[in-house]
Write an enzyme that holds these catalytic residues in place. Structure first.
Site, PDB file in Angstrom:
ATOM      1  N   GLY A 289       5.826   0.255  -0.851  1.00  0.00           N
ATOM      2  CA  GLY A 289       6.057  -0.825  -1.712  1.00  0.00           C
ATOM      3  C   GLY A 289       4.831  -1.035  -3.014  1.00  0.00           C
ATOM      4  O   GLY A 289       5.184  -2.119  -3.597  1.00  0.00           O
TER       5      GLY A 289
ATOM      6  N   GLU B 184       7.310  -1.096  -5.665  1.00  0.00           N
ATOM      7  CA  GLU B 184       8.474  -2.646  -5.686  1.00  0.00           C
ATOM      8  C   GLU B 184       7.338  -2.790  -6.132  1.00  0.00           C
ATOM      9  O   GLU B 184       7.678  -4.553  -7.678  1.00  0.00           O
ATOM     10  CB  GLU B 184       8.177  -2.678  -4.288  1.00  0.00           C
ATOM     11  CG  GLU B 184       9.582  -1.918  -3.118  1.00  0.00           C
ATOM     12  CD  GLU B 184       9.291  -2.573  -1.890  1.00  0.00           C
ATOM     13  OE1 GLU B 184       8.540  -2.482  -1.562  1.00  0.00           O
ATOM     14  OE2 GLU B 184      10.670  -2.443  -1.475  1.00  0.00           O
TER      15      GLU B 184
ATOM     16  N   ALA C  57       2.840   0.108   0.927  1.00  0.00           N
ATOM     17  CA  ALA C  57       2.079  -0.477   1.764  1.00  0.00           C
ATOM     18  C   ALA C  57       1.512   0.385   2.905  1.00  0.00           C
ATOM     19  O   ALA C  57       1.384   1.105   3.243  1.00  0.00           O
ATOM     20  CB  ALA C  57       3.143  -1.221   3.029  1.00  0.00           C
TER      21      ALA C  57
ATOM     22  N   GLU D 102      10.290   5.034   2.265  1.00  0.00           N
ATOM     23  CA  GLU D 102      10.419   4.656   3.744  1.00  0.00           C
ATOM     24  C   GLU D 102      11.515   4.717   5.287  1.00  0.00           C
ATOM     25  O   GLU D 102      10.838   4.549   5.851  1.00  0.00           O
ATOM     26  CB  GLU D 102      10.835   2.820   3.421  1.00  0.00           C
ATOM     27  CG  GLU D 102      10.072   1.458   2.902  1.00  0.00           C
ATOM     28  CD  GLU D 102       9.635   1.993   1.289  1.00  0.00           C
ATOM     29  OE1 GLU D 102      10.734   2.913   0.809  1.00  0.00           O
ATOM     30  OE2 GLU D 102       9.452   0.997   0.378  1.00  0.00           O
TER      31      GLU D 102
HETATM   32  C1  HXC Z   1      -2.250   4.260   3.936  1.00  0.00           C
HETATM   33  C2  HXC Z   1      -2.243   5.521   2.946  1.00  0.00           C
HETATM   34  C3  HXC Z   1      -0.816   5.718   2.191  1.00  0.00           C
HETATM   35  C4  HXC Z   1       0.174   4.581   2.866  1.00  0.00           C
HETATM   36  C5  HXC Z   1      -1.087   7.465   1.376  1.00  0.00           C
HETATM   37  N1  HXC Z   1      -2.839   7.285   2.771  1.00  0.00           N
HETATM   38  N2  HXC Z   1      -0.805   6.692   1.536  1.00  0.00           N
HETATM   39  N3  HXC Z   1      -2.698   5.279   3.887  1.00  0.00           N
HETATM   40  N4  HXC Z   1      -0.674   3.747   3.676  1.00  0.00           N
HETATM   41  N5  HXC Z   1       0.816   4.138   2.354  1.00  0.00           N
HETATM   42  C6  HXC Z   1      -3.971   7.681   3.261  1.00  0.00           C
HETATM   43  C7  HXC Z   1      -3.969   9.143   3.725  1.00  0.00           C
HETATM   44  O1  HXC Z   1      -3.797   8.492   5.189  1.00  0.00           O
HETATM   45  C8  HXC Z   1      -5.553   9.136   3.324  1.00  0.00           C
HETATM   46  O2  HXC Z   1      -6.137   8.630   4.488  1.00  0.00           O
HETATM   47  C9  HXC Z   1      -5.827   9.122   1.467  1.00  0.00           C
HETATM   48  O3  HXC Z   1      -4.987   8.212   1.817  1.00  0.00           O
HETATM   49  C10 HXC Z   1      -4.976  10.275   0.789  1.00  0.00           C
HETATM   50  O4  HXC Z   1      -3.507  10.651   1.361  1.00  0.00           O
HETATM   51  P1  HXC Z   1      -3.027  11.993   1.436  1.00  0.00           P
HETATM   52  O5  HXC Z   1      -2.091  12.007   1.765  1.00  0.00           O
HETATM   53  O6  HXC Z   1      -4.162  12.851   2.216  1.00  0.00           O
HETATM   54  O7  HXC Z   1      -3.302  12.557   0.030  1.00  0.00           O
HETATM   55  P2  HXC Z   1      -1.905  13.619  -0.498  1.00  0.00           P
HETATM   56  O8  HXC Z   1      -1.846  14.747   0.226  1.00  0.00           O
HETATM   57  O9  HXC Z   1      -2.114  14.466  -2.050  1.00  0.00           O
HETATM   58  O10 HXC Z   1      -0.571  12.921  -0.649  1.00  0.00           O
HETATM   59  C11 HXC Z   1      -0.071  11.852  -1.009  1.00  0.00           C
HETATM   60  C12 HXC Z   1       1.474  10.375  -0.979  1.00  0.00           C
HETATM   61  C13 HXC Z   1       0.744  11.531   1.139  1.00  0.00           C
HETATM   62  C14 HXC Z   1       2.039  11.708  -0.967  1.00  0.00           C
HETATM   63  C15 HXC Z   1       1.243   9.854  -2.246  1.00  0.00           C
HETATM   64  O11 HXC Z   1      -0.803  10.092   0.685  1.00  0.00           O
HETATM   65  C16 HXC Z   1       2.275   9.428   1.398  1.00  0.00           C
HETATM   66  O12 HXC Z   1       2.694  10.704   1.421  1.00  0.00           O
HETATM   67  N6  HXC Z   1       1.860   8.410   1.842  1.00  0.00           N
HETATM   68  C17 HXC Z   1       2.885   7.584   2.033  1.00  0.00           C
HETATM   69  C18 HXC Z   1       3.357   7.197   1.115  1.00  0.00           C
HETATM   70  C19 HXC Z   1       4.895   6.276   1.969  1.00  0.00           C
HETATM   71  O13 HXC Z   1       4.969   6.638   2.787  1.00  0.00           O
HETATM   72  N7  HXC Z   1       4.687   5.052   1.035  1.00  0.00           N
HETATM   73  C20 HXC Z   1       5.260   4.083   1.556  1.00  0.00           C
HETATM   74  C21 HXC Z   1       4.139   3.486   2.751  1.00  0.00           C
HETATM   75  S1  HXC Z   1       6.089   2.546   3.746  1.00  0.00           S
HETATM   76  P3  HXC Z   1      -7.264   9.547   5.307  1.00  0.00           P
HETATM   77  O14 HXC Z   1      -8.369   8.632   5.784  1.00  0.00           O
HETATM   78  O15 HXC Z   1      -6.441  10.733   6.342  1.00  0.00           O
HETATM   79  O16 HXC Z   1      -8.323  10.714   3.985  1.00  0.00           O
HETATM   80  C22 HXC Z   1       5.399   0.460   2.632  1.00  0.00           C
HETATM   81  C23 HXC Z   1       7.012  -0.007   2.953  1.00  0.00           C
HETATM   82  C24 HXC Z   1       6.694  -1.400   2.029  1.00  0.00           C
HETATM   83  O17 HXC Z   1       5.342   0.492   1.394  1.00  0.00           O
HETATM   84  C25 HXC Z   1       7.889  -2.413   2.679  1.00  0.00           C
HETATM   85  C26 HXC Z   1       7.336  -3.870   2.003  1.00  0.00           C
HETATM   86  C27 HXC Z   1       5.467  -4.044   1.505  1.00  0.00           C
END
Ligand code: HXC
Length: 257
Positions: free
Chosen positions: A108, A111, A65, A131
């Site tokens: 997400g 999921e 998400a 998360e």
């Molecule tokens: C918003 C995101 C994002 C996310 C990545 N980006 N994941 N933006 N929401 N979930 C954005 C980053 O901010 C960044 O933007 C760009 O995408 C590239 O990501 P990087 O982090 O620079 O890439 P990398 O170093 O290759 O790392 C990849 C990654 C990391 C390991 C996937 O991005 C990451 O940990 N993302 C979050 C994963 C996460 O926590 N997902 C769960 C979300 S909560 P900029 O602008 O800086 O270039 C969830 C809740 C679900 O899903 C519940 C119900 C919906």
């Protein structure tokens, strides 16, 4: 509808949805979910579509998400707007749907893949429910579907540590149906979907409904449900065609009715 965050295509009887928000690794914001839902509505209504593939990029299926969109969400708005419920559209999609996953399928994104009927993974796929690292927990079915798919031990491990699981481990654990080299991912998923879409549409939809019933009910009720649906198939034109074609040693030509 004009789509901005997804690409919607058809190939024969297969519909394909490609998540296309590369700068955010296909993070799922509300506009993206709305577009997916609209595409699914259209594919479900279209008798010419027999199966759907949903995929992302080579680097990321979906990184979860959209954290930036969620960061300042307040409880009353989450509750009043029933945040996340609209994501269920994929789980309610009645035709077979395959997730073709390369790269990150996190939060997400994982999921969403689990809401599909099965997952075909590229060898670079990474699954996880991170998360916990954000101070929350899975909210789109992760604690339930992951546990049903891979069991308590692995689901607890993934949800509580937030670690990622590679394609091999995901297949071994039962989350993933097949692993293929990255270059083969789309052709393999499209071929599987085309095979499914070539079969009787009532038969594939009823099969999906019956398998999904196994998650909701007792064995006795599930078997009863299966038998009832199985009997009803003898009312379809495709049952007559499928069985007669076998007896006549020819390929069945299903009319999907
Ligand atoms: C918003 C995101 C994002 C996310 C990545 N980006 N994941 N933006 N929401 N979930 C954005 C980053 O901010 C960044 O933007 C760009 O995408 C590239 O990501 P990087 O982090 O620079 O890439 P990398 O170093 O290759 O790392 C990849 C990654 C990391 C390991 C996937 O991005 C990451 O940990 N993302 C979050 C994963 C996460 O926590 N997902 C769960 C979300 S909560 P900029 O602008 O800086 O270039 C969830 C809740 C679900 O899903 C519940 C119900 C919906």
């Amino acid at each position: 509808m004009a789509y901005e965050l997804i690409i919607v295509e058809t190939e024969g009887r297969v519909g394909r949805i490609t998540l296309n928000r590369p700068k955010a690794l296909n993070a799922l914001n509300s506009d993206l979910i709305n577009e997916i839902n609209a595409a699914l509505d259209a594919f479900e209504a279209d008798r010419a579509i027999g199966a759907v593939v949903i995929t992302g990029s080579e680097k990321s299926f979906a990184a979860g998400a959209d954290i930036k969109q969620m960061a300042n969400l307040q409880y009353p708005d989450a509750y009043l707007d029933d945040f996340i419920t609209s994501w269920d559209r994929i789980a309610r999609f009645r035709k077979p749907i395959i997730a073709a996953v390369a790269g990150f399928a996190l939060g997400g994104g994982c999921e969403m893949a689990m809401m599909c009927d099965f997952i075909i993974a590229a060898d670079n796929a990474q699954f996880g429910q991170p998360e916990i690292k954000l101070g929350v927990m899975p909210g789109a079915g992760g604690t339930q579907r992951l546990t049903k798919a891979i069991g308590k031990a692995k689901a607890m491990d993934l949800c509580l540590t937030g670690r990622m699981m590679g394609a091999e481990e995901a297949e071994r654990s039962g989350l993933v149906a097949r692993i293929v080299p990255l270059a083969d991912l789309l052709p393999t998923a499209m071929k599987a979907a085309a095979d499914i879409a070539g079969f009787s549409l009532p038969a594939t939809m009823m099969t999906k409904e019956a398998v999904n019933r196994a998650f909701e009910t007792t064995l006795a009720e599930g078997l009863r449900f299966e038998r009832r649906i199985f009997h009803s198939m003898f009312a379809t034109a495709d049952q007559k065609e499928g069985m007669n074609a076998f007896a006549e040693k020819r390929k069945a030509e299903f009319s999907h009715r």
